[in-house]
Write an enzyme that holds these catalytic residues in place. Structure first.
Site, PDB file in Angstrom:
ATOM      1  N   ILE A  17       0.813  -1.218   0.000  1.00 48.93           N
ATOM      2  CA  ILE A  17       0.000   0.000   0.000  1.00 48.93           C
ATOM      3  C   ILE A  17       0.842   1.262   0.000  1.00 48.93           C
ATOM      4  CG2 ILE A  17      -2.008  -1.074   1.061  1.00 48.93           C
ATOM      5  CD1 ILE A  17      -1.159   0.008   3.732  1.00 48.93           C
ATOM      6  N   GLY A  20       8.432   3.888   0.443  1.00 51.42           N
ATOM      7  CA  GLY A  20       9.143   5.096   0.835  1.00 51.42           C
ATOM      8  C   GLY A  20      10.633   4.868   0.816  1.00 51.42           C
ATOM      9  N   GLY A  21      11.375   5.904   1.212  1.00 53.78           N
ATOM     10  CA  GLY A  21      12.815   5.805   1.176  1.00 53.78           C
ATOM     11  C   GLY A  21      13.370   4.785   2.142  1.00 53.78           C
ATOM     12  N   THR A  24       8.895  -0.485   2.819  1.00 53.14           N
ATOM     13  CA  THR A  24       7.627  -0.737   2.134  1.00 53.14           C
ATOM     14  C   THR A  24       6.537  -0.979   3.178  1.00 53.14           C
ATOM     15  OG1 THR A  24       8.781  -1.717   0.252  1.00 53.14           O
ATOM     16  CG2 THR A  24       6.452  -2.239   0.488  1.00 53.14           C
ATOM     17  N   VAL A  25       5.351  -0.443   2.903  1.00 56.87           N
ATOM     18  CA  VAL A  25       4.212  -0.619   3.799  1.00 56.87           C
ATOM     19  C   VAL A  25       3.231  -1.604   3.159  1.00 56.87           C
ATOM     20  CG1 VAL A  25       2.352   0.522   5.064  1.00 56.87           C
ATOM     21  CG2 VAL A  25       4.509   1.728   4.655  1.00 56.87           C
ATOM     22  N   LYS A  40       5.180  -1.869   8.310  1.00 59.80           N
ATOM     23  CA  LYS A  40       6.245  -1.146   7.622  1.00 59.80           C
ATOM     24  C   LYS A  40       7.529  -1.936   7.789  1.00 59.80           C
ATOM     25  CE  LYS A  40       8.350   3.288   6.706  1.00 59.80           C
ATOM     26  NZ  LYS A  40       8.299   4.742   6.926  1.00 59.80           N
ATOM     27  N   ASP A 134       8.826  15.375   7.219  1.00 57.53           N
ATOM     28  CA  ASP A 134       8.510  14.958   5.846  1.00 57.53           C
ATOM     29  C   ASP A 134       7.001  14.999   5.615  1.00 57.53           C
ATOM     30  OD1 ASP A 134       9.131  14.169   3.264  1.00 57.53           O
ATOM     31  OD2 ASP A 134       9.006  12.041   3.726  1.00 57.53           O
TER      32      ASP A 134
END
Length: 634
Positions: A17, A20-21, A24-25, A40, A134
């Protein structure tokens, strides 16, 4: 990286879903509790970077302490042989980014409601000692009640002296949503930086765009954030209330001191809701995913279109078999052919002309006489492989042309969908480019014949940080992606024995539980200083991209060396006095055993100018230490 369908420590991964840096989620199911959660998982290429692992753990701690509405809940942190991950609340609903992409800008009441919710959540995080660093629309989720929920504290900084993990990690955050101080690379950003980003989010929800052209290069965007004057939101959305506009412009002040002092003060300056039931961001029946984004009129049109297709298929089959086409009005009169268009007109409510009187034997017969049944010549002709006879020339009502009534031997051809092109550049060149995980070449390159849609682009170069972004491809269009790759950081692990202080480029660094200072540094030269009760050790360390530099300075260790003296023209000078840190230790040539660290060594001889310098004593040092003594001027 695990795949959907895998089982990870009792959690079944259902779908990706977010990416990101840092990792993964996934949407996942807790098999023991049969509960939907979000996982995450740290990215594999960061798993061996101690600093990133520490930052990942700090994110979990940061989220866990933020027990408040508007901030995603964290349940637990897990570390297994397969992965490091934490389990958090799964929020049903789209991100603010998705909603803005569907709707464009929000109406002022909706935007104001969103701004209040975000400021409340950010204010709670700041009061708990956590910066987000962020914030952006993709990190703000909208739940089924229309409430904003902030997530992804991947760059969160804990405002405690023992958790300064991100001070030297180059630029952190998404370029288009950075504060001026983040762009400048300042280490000590504070809550004012988050407030600037809240201002950018508010500007975007009010106007449907950012106050600069985000399609420009990163450099141009960064320069705009630092130097450009932003046009007021009313330039693009005249309905923005003046009081709200002024608050947004104050949040976007270039200097931190010119912004509101905190989130609570910002909330106090916003207009109060006109009613207790001010319109929420999303109503419960609003679409929560792209698949549900049809209006009621669009659904009705889709239903009618589907019905017409089915009717056309029905009419075509019966015409192929030579059978009369049935409709809501009954069978077609003998000798005529009803087309799909005729039936479509009937079902769409169009009036149908009544047949001319006595246009067929059935119409001429009396009511109590049954029409004679005559064989259908078209059926016989069809059975013999011949085309059906044409309709009588004198009667064309309800008849179709031969092209429309004849069966179509070849399937209808639809035009090929338009494809797009993407041009990919990087600075420096030579980065491996992957679209949706598939390697397409090295930069610079152009990829043609791409189906329209959004692709995940990963650029990777051995000595630079991998960079992931998305690129939207449209038919008959060329998308251009230009990325500046940052050098891959080096990792240092520094310590002292006995315990002491470590400074990097003059700034103190706090050790972890193992007594070591672990940090990521940009490639290049850095000044490292280690001190303890037994001495001091300093040197310049030049780091290569991706290098890991480890050093524990053991001030209890002793190193053997020697000191000699000589004249400038080369002859040795015996019996020169040698002192170390002010204590006389002997005469040249002198053998020494000294502890590790910096020592001040002085050599002097009558009739000559003394020589003195600070020497770093360490294993493997050059020996002997040679001092030149020049004659004293007369």
């Amino acid at each position: 990286m695990p795949d959907p369908g895998d089982i990870l420590d009792g959690y079944r991964l259902e779908a990706v879903i977010g990416r990101g840096g840092m990792g993964t989620v996934y949407r996942a199911t807790d098999q023991a509790l049969e509960k939907t959660v979000a996982l995450k998982v740290i990215a594999p290429h960061l798993a061996d970077d101690d600093t990133f692992v520490r930052r990942f753990r700090e994110e979990a701690k940061a989220l866990a302490r933020l027990d408040a509405d508007g901030i995603v809940d964290v349940y637990t942190l897990r570390e297994t042989g397969e992965a490091l991950f934490f389990v958090m609340e799964h929020v049903e609903g789209p991100s603010l980014e998705t909603m803005l992409r569907r709707r464009g800008r929000l109406e002022p009441p909706q935007a104001l409601s969103l701004l209040r919710q975000v400021l409340t959540a950010v204010g709670h995080a700041h009061a708990s000692g956590v910066l987000h660093r962020d914030l952006k629309p993709s990190n703000i989720l909208i739940d089924t009640d229309g409430q904003a929920v902030i997530t992804d504290f991947g760059l969160a900084k804990i405002l405690a002296s023992d958790a300064d993990l991100t001070a030297t990690h180059d630029q952190l955050g998404t370029v288009a949503y950075m504060s001026p101080e983040q762009v400048k690379g300042l280490q000590n950003v504070d809550a004012a930086s988050d407030l600037f980003t809240v201002g950018l989010v508010a500007y975007e929800v009010l106007t449907g765009r950012l106050p600069f052209d985000r399609s420009e290069s990163d450099f141009v965007v960064q320069r705009a954030i630092v130097d450009a004057s932003f046009p007021p939101p009313s330039t693009y959305a005249p309905a923005v209330p003046p009081a709200v506009e002024q608050v947004v412009l104050d949040l976007l002040s270039k200097g931190p001191a010119a912004r509101p002092p905190d989130a609570q003060a910002t909330l106090a300056r916003l207009p109060a809701p006109q009613t207790a039931d001010e319109e929420p961001l999303l109503t419960p029946d609003a679409p929560a995913s792209p698949d549900a984004a049809f209006t009621s009129w669009q659904w009705a049109g889709l239903a009618v279109g589907t019905l017409l297709v089915l009717m056309g298929t029905y009419a075509g089959v019966r015409a192929t078999l030579g059978l009369p086409v049935l409709s809501a009005a009954g069978p077609a009169p003998p000798g005529t052919t009803r087309t799909a268009a005729d039936d479509a007109g009937r079902f769409s409510g169009e009036a149908e002309e009544p047949p001319a009187e006595a246009s067929s034997p059935a119409a001429a017969s009396s009511d109590d006489e049954a029409p004679s049944e005559e064989p259908d010549p078209s059926a016989d002709a069809l059975s013999e492989g011949e085309p059906p006879p044409p309709a009588p020339s004198g009667d064309t009502s309800g008849a179709t042309s031969p092209e429309a009534s004849a069966p179509n031997d070849e399937p209808s051809s639809s035009p090929e969908p338009a494809t797009g092109t993407v041009t990919i550049r990087s600075d420096p060149d030579g980065a491996t480019a992957r679209l949706d995980g598939q390697t397409v070449g090295r930069t610079p390159l152009t990829v043609n014949d791409l189906a329209p849609g959004t692709y995940r682009l990963l650029l990777d170069r051995d000595d630079h940080r991998a960079q992931e972004t998305t690129v939207s491809v449209a038919g008959n269009d060329t998308a251009v992606v230009s990325s500046t790759l940052l050098p891959r950081p080096a990792v240092v692990r520094l310590g002292a024995r006995p315990d002491g202080e470590v400074r990097i480029d003059g700034a103190p660094r706090s050790p972890g539980a193992d007594g070591l200072v672990v940090d990521s540094l940009s490639p290049g030269p850095h000044q490292v200083t280690v001190t303890s009760s037994l001495g001091r050790w300093a040197m310049e360390v030049t780091l290569d991209p991706g290098e890991t530099y480890e050093r524990t300075v053991d001030f209890t260790e002793r190193v053997e060396s020697a000191v000699t003296a000589r004249a400038p023209d080369g002859p040795p000078l015996p019996n020169a006095t040698v002192t170390v840190d002010g204590d006389t230790v002997g005469y040249t040539p002198q053998r020494l055993t000294l502890r590790v660290g910096e020592r001040v060594i002085r050599v002097a001889k009558e009739g000559r100018a003394p020589a003195e310098r600070t020497v770093r004593i360490e294993p493997g040092m050059d020996t002997p230490l040679v001092f030149e003594l020049a004659p004293r001027p007369e």
